[in-house]
Design a protein around this motif. Sequence first.
Motif, PDB file in Angstrom:
ATOM      1  N   ILE A  34      81.220  69.776  98.863  1.00  0.00           N
ATOM      2  CA  ILE A  34      81.684  71.015  99.488  1.00  0.00           C
ATOM      3  C   ILE A  34      81.733  70.807 100.998  1.00  0.00           C
ATOM      4  CG2 ILE A  34      81.250  73.474  99.866  1.00  0.00           C
ATOM      5  CD1 ILE A  34      81.946  72.886  96.986  1.00  0.00           C
ATOM      6  N   LYS A  35      82.800  71.286 101.590  1.00  0.00           N
ATOM      7  CA  LYS A  35      82.969  71.141 103.036  1.00  0.00           C
ATOM      8  C   LYS A  35      83.129  72.505 103.694  1.00  0.00           C
ATOM      9  CE  LYS A  35      85.632  66.872 102.601  1.00  0.00           C
ATOM     10  NZ  LYS A  35      86.907  66.208 102.978  1.00  0.00           N
ATOM     11  N   TRP A  36      82.654  72.608 104.908  1.00  0.00           N
ATOM     12  CA  TRP A  36      82.931  73.766 105.763  1.00  0.00           C
ATOM     13  C   TRP A  36      83.955  73.366 106.817  1.00  0.00           C
ATOM     14  CZ3 TRP A  36      81.477  78.726 105.139  1.00  0.00           C
ATOM     15  CH2 TRP A  36      80.383  79.012 104.329  1.00  0.00           C
ATOM     16  N   PHE A  37      84.893  74.278 107.020  1.00  0.00           N
ATOM     17  CA  PHE A  37      85.886  74.146 108.082  1.00  0.00           C
ATOM     18  C   PHE A  37      85.848  75.415 108.919  1.00  0.00           C
ATOM     19  CE2 PHE A  37      88.093  70.367 106.609  1.00  0.00           C
ATOM     20  CZ  PHE A  37      87.752  70.328 105.268  1.00  0.00           C
ATOM     21  N   ARG A  38      86.470  75.356 110.076  1.00  0.00           N
ATOM     22  CA  ARG A  38      86.609  76.560 110.888  1.00  0.00           C
ATOM     23  C   ARG A  38      87.957  76.538 111.597  1.00  0.00           C
ATOM     24  NH1 ARG A  38      81.973  75.396 115.535  1.00  0.00           N
ATOM     25  NH2 ARG A  38      83.087  73.717 116.638  1.00  0.00           N
ATOM     26  N   GLN A  39      88.417  77.731 111.906  1.00  0.00           N
ATOM     27  CA  GLN A  39      89.694  77.858 112.597  1.00  0.00           C
ATOM     28  C   GLN A  39      89.594  78.963 113.633  1.00  0.00           C
ATOM     29  OE1 GLN A  39      93.109  78.281 110.026  1.00  0.00           O
ATOM     30  NE2 GLN A  39      94.482  77.567 111.630  1.00  0.00           N
ATOM     31  N   ARG A  45      92.816  74.203 111.885  1.00  0.00           N
ATOM     32  CA  ARG A  45      91.577  74.198 111.106  1.00  0.00           C
ATOM     33  C   ARG A  45      90.877  72.864 111.323  1.00  0.00           C
ATOM     34  NH1 ARG A  45      91.860  76.927 105.306  1.00  0.00           N
ATOM     35  NH2 ARG A  45      92.771  78.432 106.741  1.00  0.00           N
ATOM     36  N   GLU A  46      89.573  72.911 111.567  1.00  0.00           N
ATOM     37  CA  GLU A  46      88.841  71.690 111.838  1.00  0.00           C
ATOM     38  C   GLU A  46      87.595  71.588 110.958  1.00  0.00           C
ATOM     39  OE1 GLU A  46      87.349  71.482 115.845  1.00  0.00           O
ATOM     40  OE2 GLU A  46      86.108  73.266 115.628  1.00  0.00           O
ATOM     41  N   PHE A  47      87.260  70.358 110.655  1.00  0.00           N
ATOM     42  CA  PHE A  47      86.087  70.043 109.849  1.00  0.00           C
ATOM     43  C   PHE A  47      84.814  70.383 110.611  1.00  0.00           C
ATOM     44  CE2 PHE A  47      83.513  67.735 106.877  1.00  0.00           C
ATOM     45  CZ  PHE A  47      82.595  67.009 107.614  1.00  0.00           C
ATOM     46  N   VAL A  48      83.840  70.956 109.877  1.00  0.00           N
ATOM     47  CA  VAL A  48      82.546  71.264 110.468  1.00  0.00           C
ATOM     48  C   VAL A  48      81.451  70.412 109.825  1.00  0.00           C
ATOM     49  CG1 VAL A  48      80.804  73.051 110.802  1.00  0.00           C
ATOM     50  CG2 VAL A  48      83.242  73.628 111.017  1.00  0.00           C
ATOM     51  N   ALA A  49      81.379  70.463 108.489  1.00  0.00           N
ATOM     52  CA  ALA A  49      80.310  69.732 107.797  1.00  0.00           C
ATOM     53  C   ALA A  49      80.683  69.566 106.327  1.00  0.00           C
ATOM     54  CB  ALA A  49      78.980  70.472 107.908  1.00  0.00           C
ATOM     55  N   GLY A  50      80.119  68.533 105.697  1.00  0.00           N
ATOM     56  CA  GLY A  50      80.331  68.310 104.273  1.00  0.00           C
ATOM     57  C   GLY A  50      79.048  67.857 103.616  1.00  0.00           C
ATOM     58  N   ILE A  51      78.928  68.151 102.320  1.00  0.00           N
ATOM     59  CA  ILE A  51      77.745  67.771 101.564  1.00  0.00           C
ATOM     60  C   ILE A  51      78.178  67.268 100.204  1.00  0.00           C
ATOM     61  CG2 ILE A  51      77.370  70.121 100.683  1.00  0.00           C
ATOM     62  CD1 ILE A  51      74.316  69.539 100.987  1.00  0.00           C
ATOM     63  N   SER A  52      77.543  66.196  99.744  1.00  0.00           N
ATOM     64  CA  SER A  52      77.903  65.613  98.458  1.00  0.00           C
ATOM     65  C   SER A  52      77.475  66.522  97.311  1.00  0.00           C
ATOM     66  CB  SER A  52      77.242  64.242  98.316  1.00  0.00           C
ATOM     67  OG  SER A  52      75.825  64.368  98.355  1.00  0.00           O
ATOM     68  N   TRP A  53      77.938  66.189  96.099  1.00  0.00           N
ATOM     69  CA  TRP A  53      77.657  67.047  94.956  1.00  0.00           C
ATOM     70  C   TRP A  53      76.174  67.179  94.694  1.00  0.00           C
ATOM     71  CZ3 TRP A  53      74.925  65.368  90.750  1.00  0.00           C
ATOM     72  CH2 TRP A  53      74.755  63.979  90.622  1.00  0.00           C
ATOM     73  N   GLY A 103      83.939  63.563 103.876  1.00  0.00           N
ATOM     74  CA  GLY A 103      84.513  63.273 105.180  1.00  0.00           C
ATOM     75  C   GLY A 103      85.364  64.409 105.715  1.00  0.00           C
ATOM     76  N   PRO A 104      85.923  64.225 106.917  1.00  0.00           N
ATOM     77  CA  PRO A 104      86.585  65.316 107.639  1.00  0.00           C
ATOM     78  C   PRO A 104      88.005  65.671 107.190  1.00  0.00           C
ATOM     79  CG  PRO A 104      86.632  63.314 108.942  1.00  0.00           C
ATOM     80  CD  PRO A 104      85.794  63.011 107.724  1.00  0.00           C
TER      81      PRO A 104
END
Length: 122
Positions: A34-39, A45-53, A103-104
């Motif tokens: 799951i990834k978080w993005f922000r705009q 829209r840009e990548f903020v953070a990601g976490i594996s399953w 990844g981003p």
Amino acid sequence: QVQLVESGGGLVQAGGSLRLSCTGSGRTFSDYAIKWFRQAPGKEREFVAGISWSGAFTQYADSVKGRFTISRDNAKITVYLQMNTLNPEDTAVYYCAPDHAIGPTIPQYRNWGQGTQVTVSS
């Protein structure tokens, strides 16, 4: 495909904290990173953070590293983004999305939610 709903945004003063939640539906939630993005207005829209399953691996944008923490609770079908030491540059609508890697890159996801607004006042 798993559907996600973002919540937890709000108005906070610079230096403050917020915790965002990304809650999923469907039995396949734990299959995905799951990834978080922000705009922000007028920006891409840009990548903020990601976490594996499993939650074992995480990745952060340089702009939030050391201030934001991503975590997940698969039993609650939720991914969290703890945001500390917020500054006005963090003001944006925050979105979450599933992917097969942390990844981003922006995933090919058809079910983007409405996001949750974070506003940081100076």
